[in-house]
Scaffold this motif. Structure first.
Motif, mmCIF file in Angstrom:
data_model
loop_
_atom_site.group_PDB
_atom_site.id
_atom_site.type_symbol
_atom_site.label_atom_id
_atom_site.label_comp_id
_atom_site.label_asym_id
_atom_site.label_seq_id
_atom_site.Cartn_x
_atom_site.Cartn_y
_atom_site.Cartn_z
ATOM 1 N N PRO A 4 0.829 -1.209 0.000
ATOM 2 C CA PRO A 4 0.000 0.000 0.000
ATOM 3 C C PRO A 4 0.857 1.250 0.000
ATOM 4 O O PRO A 4 1.900 1.308 0.654
ATOM 5 N N VAL A 5 0.424 2.244 -0.727
ATOM 6 C CA VAL A 5 1.159 3.505 -0.810
ATOM 7 C C VAL A 5 0.193 4.649 -0.475
ATOM 8 O O VAL A 5 -0.997 4.446 -0.281
ATOM 9 N N GLY A 6 0.729 5.850 -0.437
ATOM 10 C CA GLY A 6 -0.096 7.015 -0.149
ATOM 11 C C GLY A 6 -0.707 6.933 1.236
ATOM 12 O O GLY A 6 -0.098 6.465 2.187
ATOM 13 N N ARG A 7 -1.962 7.386 1.338
ATOM 14 C CA ARG A 7 -2.646 7.377 2.635
ATOM 15 C C ARG A 7 -2.862 5.958 3.145
ATOM 16 O O ARG A 7 -2.827 5.716 4.353
ATOM 17 N N LYS A 8 -3.091 5.025 2.234
ATOM 18 C CA LYS A 8 -3.263 3.632 2.653
ATOM 19 C C LYS A 8 -1.978 3.097 3.296
ATOM 20 O O LYS A 8 -2.033 2.321 4.254
ATOM 21 N N GLY A 9 -0.847 3.513 2.769
ATOM 22 C CA GLY A 9 0.423 3.096 3.353
ATOM 23 C C GLY A 9 0.614 3.639 4.759
ATOM 24 O O GLY A 9 1.076 2.933 5.665
ATOM 25 N N ARG A 51 11.006 11.662 2.336
ATOM 26 C CA ARG A 51 9.874 12.258 3.051
ATOM 27 C C ARG A 51 8.810 11.222 3.361
ATOM 28 O O ARG A 51 8.239 11.201 4.450
ATOM 29 N N ARG A 52 8.530 10.324 2.404
ATOM 30 C CA ARG A 52 7.536 9.285 2.623
ATOM 31 C C ARG A 52 8.036 8.273 3.661
ATOM 32 O O ARG A 52 7.269 7.802 4.506
ATOM 33 N N ALA A 53 9.311 7.958 3.627
ATOM 34 C CA ALA A 53 9.870 7.020 4.604
ATOM 35 C C ALA A 53 9.762 7.571 6.025
ATOM 36 O O ALA A 53 9.403 6.848 6.962
ATOM 37 N N TRP A 58 7.006 7.573 11.294
ATOM 38 C CA TRP A 58 6.263 8.382 12.259
ATOM 39 C C TRP A 58 4.890 7.765 12.533
ATOM 40 O O TRP A 58 4.456 7.645 13.680
ATOM 41 N N ALA A 59 4.194 7.342 11.484
ATOM 42 C CA ALA A 59 2.875 6.722 11.661
ATOM 43 C C ALA A 59 2.990 5.419 12.448
ATOM 44 O O ALA A 59 2.151 5.128 13.319
ATOM 45 N N PHE A 60 4.012 4.634 12.172
ATOM 46 C CA PHE A 60 4.244 3.390 12.915
ATOM 47 C C PHE A 60 4.437 3.699 14.397
ATOM 48 O O PHE A 60 3.851 3.040 15.267
ATOM 49 N N GLY A 61 5.248 4.715 14.699
ATOM 50 C CA GLY A 61 5.496 5.095 16.084
ATOM 51 C C GLY A 61 4.247 5.594 16.779
ATOM 52 O O GLY A 61 3.995 5.258 17.944
ATOM 53 N N VAL A 62 3.438 6.403 16.074
ATOM 54 C CA VAL A 62 2.196 6.901 16.664
ATOM 55 C C VAL A 62 1.306 5.735 17.074
ATOM 56 O O VAL A 62 0.751 5.707 18.187
ATOM 57 N N GLY A 63 1.150 4.752 16.205
ATOM 58 C CA GLY A 63 0.317 3.594 16.532
ATOM 59 C C GLY A 63 0.838 2.828 17.726
ATOM 60 O O GLY A 63 0.065 2.429 18.617
ATOM 61 N N ALA A 106 13.463 5.122 10.591
ATOM 62 C CA ALA A 106 12.930 4.745 9.279
ATOM 63 C C ALA A 106 13.616 5.534 8.172
ATOM 64 O O ALA A 106 13.915 4.999 7.096
ATOM 65 N N GLY A 107 13.881 6.806 8.411
ATOM 66 C CA GLY A 107 14.580 7.619 7.420
ATOM 67 C C GLY A 107 15.987 7.099 7.146
ATOM 68 O O GLY A 107 16.432 7.053 5.988
ATOM 69 N N LEU A 108 16.693 6.691 8.191
ATOM 70 C CA LEU A 108 18.036 6.125 8.007
ATOM 71 C C LEU A 108 17.976 4.831 7.207
ATOM 72 O O LEU A 108 18.815 4.568 6.345
#
Length: 507
Positions: A4-9, A51-53, A58-63, A106-108
């Motif tokens: 999944p990419v975009g918002r789904k990702g 930027r996407r990475a 960040w989303a993974f960490g929030v969850g 994740a960025g690294l």
């Protein structure tokens, strides 16, 4: 399967992060933590740009933080001036900030692993460990639930004396990386990594018996709720509960009696401010529970003054009190909880109705840091009050190594998730330092942990009871006890450097 990419990702990353939090206590499905990292690597492999990475991490960490830190919302229910729903706002806002650190990792991984999957795994592992160390250090630090703590009930806990908690976090990521490499048909790399991880677990499962001392201890858990603790007149009820449990039959010989954090809610020292009769009354009420040769270690409050008359501050302290009611040693908590024990920016926040979660208008003041106290024939104790025990590498005075660590705590406002998570982190401190840890809390979980991090005895959450036993012995100083977080940070840096080299080689 299409990634999944975009918002789904981003939604997938959020959900995988939330699922990984179930690997921590009290659910304790530890394989979900490596699985979460495998899923994160899978999502990162389709990220078109840095930027996407970063957004995926960040989303993974929030969850992960939203689920793992839900107990913080419970803490807000004890603040009368705040609506209960504000606790969930606090959890959400804190998660938004804490997720910055997974985003960095994740960025690294994306930056150095685009050319080769193995490099992506190694970069995420090294970056995650370093990011967790930063999270425990920046802005007073919040070290709760590092990924490595999920391995506390696995054979890999036994390598904590060498690699520490952040080394175990690195290992957790490598486990997820091996799974992802296998699913991505990088079979040889996955098999080599899995073999190394299995070898670590096998070696970790081999260890000698734990030594014991001849020091009798009794841990008291009175099951005093946070809502009652500061109620007017309840100090008498609490004192009777502590007395009844402390004097219950079963003790043999001089015993070290261990009470929870702030078991005595009125000052037991500082006669200049409260008058000798008041302070001594509290000590005499406490030592009713002692017999000849006993010693009491109890949490209590201290007050401070600049002129000897006006109260200027307070301390969250632990006192060693003998059978004569004399204080033979004292420790003041050094790593205080923001908004719980002191209010940052008080002049701004207090006028708009925000105050500390703990009762009282005075902020606690900071103690000098980890100290070892001489308890005579009971040995030398290192003190870590409540939240202090979660900071890897900061729990022991390395110039004066104690025989054991006492961690009095008040988990009564931590909900159902906080106490088992707190205990798991205390167990890792024991394994890292090679020192037994004993915990006394008002509502649980009180426990005895040996020097290898094994849970020997416990009193469950919301139960009243005692633990009678003999204090486990200390091991010889571990590599971690000698070097602290230097070794895990070197491992993390080495993992990153190998990832960089592999990525450049492939390009």
């Amino acid at each position: 399967m299409t990634i999944p990419v975009g918002r789904k990702g981003l939604l997938a990353a959020l959900l995988f992060g939330a699922l990984s939090a179930l690997g921590f206590q009290p659910v304790g499905l530890w394989p979900l933590v490596p699985f979460g990292f495998a899923a994160l690597l899978w999502l990162l492999s389709a990220a078109p740009r840095l930027r996407r990475a970063l957004a995926l991490g960040w989303a993974f960490g929030v969850g992960q933080f939203l689920v793992g830190l839900n107990w913080i919302a419970t803490a807000f229910t004890f603040q009368a001036e705040m609506p209960a729903w504000l606790g969930w706002v606090a959890v959400f806002l804190l998660s938004l900030y804490l997720a910055v650190y997974p985003a960095l990792a994740a960025g690294l991984s994306w930056r150095f692993g685009r050319a080769r999957p193995l490099a992506a795994v190694l970069a995420l592992a090294g970056g995650w460990a370093i990011a967790e160390w930063l999270r425990a250090t920046m802005f007073t630090g919040f070290a709760w639930n590092p990924a490595g703590v999920a391995l506390v009930d696995t054979p890999w806990r036994a390598i904590a004396p060498f690699v520490g908690t952040y080394g175990l976090s690195l290992l957790s990521v490598l486990m997820g990386g091996a799974l992802w490499l296998g699913l991505a048909r990088r079979t040889s790399e996955a098999m080599v990594m899995a073999a190394l991880l299995a070898l670590c677990g096998l070696v970790g499962g081999l260890h000698a018996a734990t030594p014991y001392t001849d020091t009798p201890i009794r841990i008291v858990q009175p099951n005093i709720d946070q809502a009652d603790k500061w109620r007017d007149g309840f100090d008498r009820v609490a004192a009777e509960k502590l007395y009844a449990l402390s004097t219950r039959q079963g003790r043999a010989g001089p015993t070290l009696l261990l009470w929870p954090e702030a078991a005595v809610v009125d000052p037991v020292e500082d006669e200049r401010l409260y008058g000798a009769p008041a302070a001594r009354f509290e000590r005499l009420r406490a030592i009713r529970s002692l017999r000849e040769g006993d010693l009491l270690l109890t949490g209590g409050l201290g007050v401070q003054s600049t002129d000897g008359y006006k109260v200027a501050g307070a301390t969250n302290s632990v006192y060693a009190i003998d059978t004569k009611g004399e204080i033979v040693a004292r420790y003041d908590k050094a790593h205080l909880v923001p908004y719980g024990e002191y209010l940052p920016m008080r002049t701004i926040l207090e006028p708009i109705g925000l105050s500390r979660l703990a009762p009282g208008s005075l902020d606690f003041t900071f103690g000098p840091g980890a100290r070892s106290l001489d308890l005579g024939h009971f040995g030398t104790v290192g003190l870590q009050v409540c939240y202090e025990i979660i900071f890897s590498g900061q729990v022991v005075d390395r110039s004066d190594r104690p025989d054991f660590i006492f961690n009095p705590s008040n988990d009564a406002w931590f909900g159902a998730f906080g106490p088992p998570q707190h205990l798991a982190q205390a167990r890792l401190r024991a394994a890292e330092e090679g020192l037994p840890v004993v915990r006394a809390t008002p509502t649980g979980i009180s426990a005895v942990v040996d020097a290898r991090g094994r849970l020997l005895d416990r009193i469950g959450w919301r139960e009243a009871g005692i633990i009678d036993g003999v204090l486990p012995g200390a091991l010889a100083p571990t590599p971690f006890a000698r070097l602290g977080n230097l070794l895990p940070l070197l491992l993390a840096a080495g993992s990153l450097l190998i990832a960089i080299a592999l990525g450049r080689g492939r390009r």
